[in-house]
Write a protein that holds these residues in place. Sequence first.
Motif, short mmCIF file in Angstrom:
data_model
loop_
_atom_site.label_atom_id
_atom_site.label_comp_id
_atom_site.label_asym_id
_atom_site.label_seq_id
_atom_site.Cartn_x
_atom_site.Cartn_y
_atom_site.Cartn_z
N TYR A 103 0.84 -1.21 0.00
CA TYR A 103 0.00 0.00 0.00
C TYR A 103 0.87 1.25 0.00
O TYR A 103 0.61 2.21 -0.75
N ALA A 104 1.90 1.27 0.84
CA ALA A 104 2.75 2.45 0.92
C ALA A 104 3.46 2.72 -0.39
O ALA A 104 3.51 3.87 -0.86
N THR A 105 4.00 1.68 -0.99
CA THR A 105 4.74 1.84 -2.24
C THR A 105 3.83 2.32 -3.36
O THR A 105 4.28 3.05 -4.26
N HIS A 106 2.57 1.95 -3.32
CA HIS A 106 1.64 2.30 -4.39
C HIS A 106 0.79 3.52 -4.04
O HIS A 106 -0.28 3.72 -4.61
N GLY A 107 1.26 4.32 -3.09
CA GLY A 107 0.63 5.61 -2.85
C GLY A 107 -0.46 5.65 -1.80
O GLY A 107 -0.98 6.73 -1.51
N LYS A 108 -0.80 4.50 -1.21
CA LYS A 108 -1.85 4.47 -0.19
C LYS A 108 -1.19 4.50 1.20
O LYS A 108 -1.32 3.59 2.01
N THR A 109 -0.46 5.60 1.46
CA THR A 109 0.36 5.69 2.66
C THR A 109 -0.46 5.64 3.93
O THR A 109 -0.08 4.98 4.91
N GLN A 110 -1.59 6.33 3.97
CA GLN A 110 -2.40 6.37 5.19
C GLN A 110 -2.92 4.99 5.55
O GLN A 110 -2.98 4.64 6.74
N GLU A 111 -3.29 4.20 4.56
CA GLU A 111 -3.75 2.84 4.82
C GLU A 111 -2.61 2.00 5.39
O GLU A 111 -2.79 1.22 6.32
N ALA A 112 -1.41 2.18 4.82
CA ALA A 112 -0.25 1.46 5.32
C ALA A 112 0.06 1.85 6.76
O ALA A 112 0.32 1.00 7.62
N LEU A 113 0.03 3.15 7.04
CA LEU A 113 0.32 3.62 8.40
C LEU A 113 -0.69 3.06 9.40
O LEU A 113 -0.34 2.72 10.54
N ARG A 114 -1.95 2.97 8.98
CA ARG A 114 -2.99 2.43 9.86
C ARG A 114 -2.68 0.98 10.22
O ARG A 114 -2.80 0.57 11.39
N ILE A 115 -2.26 0.18 9.23
CA ILE A 115 -1.96 -1.23 9.48
C ILE A 115 -0.74 -1.35 10.39
O ILE A 115 -0.75 -2.11 11.37
N TRP A 116 0.33 -0.62 10.08
CA TRP A 116 1.53 -0.69 10.91
C TRP A 116 1.25 -0.26 12.34
O TRP A 116 1.74 -0.86 13.29
N ASP A 117 0.44 0.78 12.49
CA ASP A 117 0.13 1.27 13.83
C ASP A 117 -0.67 0.23 14.61
O ASP A 117 -0.44 0.02 15.80
N SER A 118 -1.60 -0.45 13.94
CA SER A 118 -2.40 -1.46 14.63
C SER A 118 -1.54 -2.63 15.08
O SER A 118 -1.77 -3.22 16.14
N ILE A 119 -0.52 -2.96 14.28
CA ILE A 119 0.39 -4.05 14.65
C ILE A 119 1.21 -3.66 15.88
O ILE A 119 1.31 -4.43 16.85
N GLN A 120 1.79 -2.47 15.84
CA GLN A 120 2.67 -2.09 16.95
C GLN A 120 1.90 -1.85 18.25
O GLN A 120 2.47 -1.95 19.34
N GLN A 121 0.60 -1.58 18.16
CA GLN A 121 -0.20 -1.38 19.35
C GLN A 121 -0.77 -2.68 19.91
O GLN A 121 -1.29 -2.70 21.03
N ASN A 122 -0.66 -3.77 19.15
CA ASN A 122 -1.25 -5.05 19.55
C ASN A 122 -0.27 -5.84 20.42
O ASN A 122 0.69 -6.43 19.91
N THR A 123 -0.49 -5.86 21.71
CA THR A 123 0.44 -6.52 22.63
C THR A 123 0.45 -8.04 22.49
O THR A 123 1.34 -8.70 23.05
N LYS A 124 -0.51 -8.60 21.76
CA LYS A 124 -0.53 -10.05 21.55
C LYS A 124 0.41 -10.48 20.43
O LYS A 124 0.71 -11.67 20.29
N VAL A 125 0.87 -9.53 19.64
CA VAL A 125 1.78 -9.82 18.54
C VAL A 125 3.20 -9.96 19.07
O VAL A 125 3.60 -9.28 20.02
#
Length: 229
Positions: A115-137
């Motif tokens: 998504y980030a490489t193809h211009g959908k940066t905000q969608e990519a940031l949302r996914i990365w942020d959800s991963i880093q906030q998930n303490t079960k990961v």
Amino acid sequence: MADDIFREVDDAMRMERLRKSARRFAGLGLAGLVLIGAGIGGWEYHLSSLHKDALAKSTTYMSALHDLGADSSVAGTSLPLTPAQQKALTALAEVGNASPSGLATLAQLREAASYATHGKTQEALRIWDSIQQNTKVDATLRHVATLLWCQWQVDSGDIATIRSRLSLLSNESKPFAALANEQLATLDLRAGDVKSARDRLTRLQQDFNAPNGVRMRAGGMLQTLDQQG
């Protein structure tokens, strides 16, 4: 950009995986003893079903990676996704939503990078942020998500917020310290703190535990700073 950091993350993870492997195999041995002691046919059938489902998801994941291919751009302009790539991203999203946590997170990381490489940066940031906030990961995968979240905002995002997240990864005891400190040096330059940037880059250039790409870039940036006086 995302492909580079994935390669360097892989370098940094090799020693960490070796260090953790003994504990992981010990845990598997204990799990084996528990199963033998239980001797319950229904439980064995349940495990078999889980393994089959995990194998199917893994096959879907690998097929999606193949169809997605390497993200690329021309002269800084993102190329549009092909129909095959769109289908692969849909498959990755399904794996990310319904697979065992490790595989799901890997699928989400790859989906976000595309998504980030193809211009959908905000969608990519949302996914990365959800991963880093998930303490079960797994912590390692959360750290990768943090690095990518920061990397795609290091030139224009809020300096204080990015610095706060990177600082948690920058201690030399952390597996991705070199990558985090490289981004912190970039933030120093954005903030006009050339001395701090130079100090960080010098330490990175001299750090033989850092990925080669990081050391080379640190040396190049130091040369540029020297030329600028």
